[in-house]
Design an enzyme around this catalytic site. Structure first.
Site, short mmCIF file in Angstrom:
data_model
loop_
_atom_site.label_atom_id
_atom_site.label_comp_id
_atom_site.label_asym_id
_atom_site.label_seq_id
_atom_site.Cartn_x
_atom_site.Cartn_y
_atom_site.Cartn_z
N CYS A 37 38.27 40.51 33.79
CA CYS A 37 39.64 41.08 34.12
C CYS A 37 39.51 42.73 33.93
O CYS A 37 38.84 43.45 34.62
CB CYS A 37 40.63 40.43 33.58
SG CYS A 37 42.26 40.53 34.29
N GLU A 43 38.25 31.73 31.46
CA GLU A 43 38.13 30.92 30.22
C GLU A 43 39.52 30.57 29.57
O GLU A 43 39.88 29.89 28.57
CB GLU A 43 37.62 31.92 29.11
CG GLU A 43 38.82 33.21 28.75
CD GLU A 43 39.26 34.24 29.80
OE1 GLU A 43 39.80 35.22 29.72
OE2 GLU A 43 38.03 34.15 30.96
N HIS A 65 40.36 34.91 34.99
CA HIS A 65 40.17 34.58 33.64
C HIS A 65 39.80 33.22 33.30
O HIS A 65 40.66 32.15 33.07
CB HIS A 65 41.49 34.50 32.79
CG HIS A 65 42.11 35.96 32.45
ND1 HIS A 65 41.55 36.55 31.20
CD2 HIS A 65 42.85 36.85 33.15
CE1 HIS A 65 41.80 37.91 31.30
NE2 HIS A 65 42.84 38.23 32.14
#
Length: 310
Positions: A142, A237, A235
């Site tokens: 990001c 994760e 993102h």
């Protein structure tokens, strides 16, 4: 796989409840194995939450991973106790003489600032330069991806008219690259950002290859010619409820925020969000560890210059 962490790291207990094998330092010392050394430069405000998310993402491989959490010195964290940082984190000065097989640079909530206005920008540049000789492969996430592209290639970020917020469909563009091996033609991934990198600016750099993009969210995943630098605009994760927590936080603050796209059933924030990106996120991190870290690093990591030919 076993993830080596400090025995009293708070995330460790949660990982064990999820049947993720987390090994402490004492047991790791008894293993006759060359662990993969991964550093995580955690720039996110909720550091303990990000620790857990990334440890989960790194857990789907038979490799043993030794994780070292890093922090910048020129910034005071307002959302993580100082005691936690002092106990579990290292400053760049403490590790700059070490070699790492891989490094993850997270996002940060500073997108709406110019890079030079960020209080740790000078240190961030020093770390980026250090990775050229001390890290086999670095994954930027990001804001970390946008800042890395700016530092390494001079590519600017562009403000968005409104926050890119939700879960978007992406298409794989180059299936022959190992980083996206095993991906479906189309996959979902979360985004939460106020700025973007234009595709036409990336295409001015012949050493960069775009691997996945979205019609709505733009370029998602790209890497340099030797896999030493990987950039991810979203993102993957994130947990199931991360976007929900961000949405409720911004609503409570009275900030202009829309319901995250493609996230809640029928866009109803009272309903449980759909988790629809975890399998590709796991695949991505496993491919990175295997093809760009493990297979590129010899058993004895002595001289990075010899390894990468730089």
């Amino acid at each position: 796989m076993p993830i080596k962490t400090q025995s009293d790291l708070p995330a460790r207990e949660i990982l064990e409840r999820e049947n993720i094998f987390a090994m402490d330092e004492k047991r790791a010392m008894q293993q006759d194995i060359r662990a993969i050394e991964i550093g995580i430069l955690n720039l996110m405000p909720l550091k303990e939450e990000t620790e857990l998310q990334l440890l989960r993402a790194l857990s789907n491989t038979p490799l043993q991973v030794d994780v070292t959490f890093l922090m910048v010195s020129n910034h005071e964290s307002k959302n993580t106790p100082t005691s936690h940082l002092n106990k579990f984190y290292y400053s760049f000065d403490q590790v700059k003489n070490r070699k790492f097989d891989g490094l993850i640079i997270t996002g940060a909530p500073v997108e709406q600032l110019e890079y030079e206005e960020v209080d740790y920008w000078q240190e961030f540049q020093e770390i980026c330069e250090w990775t050229k000789t001390n890290v086999t492969s670095t994954m930027h996430l990001c804001w970390g991806a946008q800042a890395g592209l700016y530092y390494h290639y001079g590519i600017p970020k562009v403000p968005l008219p409104k926050k890119m917020f939700g879960v978007y469909e992406h298409q794989v563009l180059n299936r022959k690259v190992p980083l996206v091996r095993g991906f479906d033609d189309y996959f979902m991934a979360p985004h939460s950002r106020h700025t973007m990198i234009r595709k036409e600016d990336i295409e001015t750099c012949p050493e960069l290859t775009i691997l996945a993009e979205s019609e709505e969210a733009g370029v998602y995943l790209l890497l340099d010619s030797d896999g030493k630098k990987i950039f991810m605009m979203g993102h993957p994760e994130y947990d199931r409820v991360t976007l929900h927590n961000e949405y409720m936080r911004d609503k409570e603050k009275g900030l202009p925020i829309e319901v995250p796209k493609n996230y809640y059933p029928k866009d109803d924030c009272d309903k449980r969000p759909k988790l629809q990106w975890r399998s590709h996120a796991n695949n991505l991190y496993t491919n990175w560890l295997n093809y760009y870290v493990y297979q590129q690093t010899p058993y004895e990591y002595i001289n990075t210059d010899e390894i990468v030919g730089k």
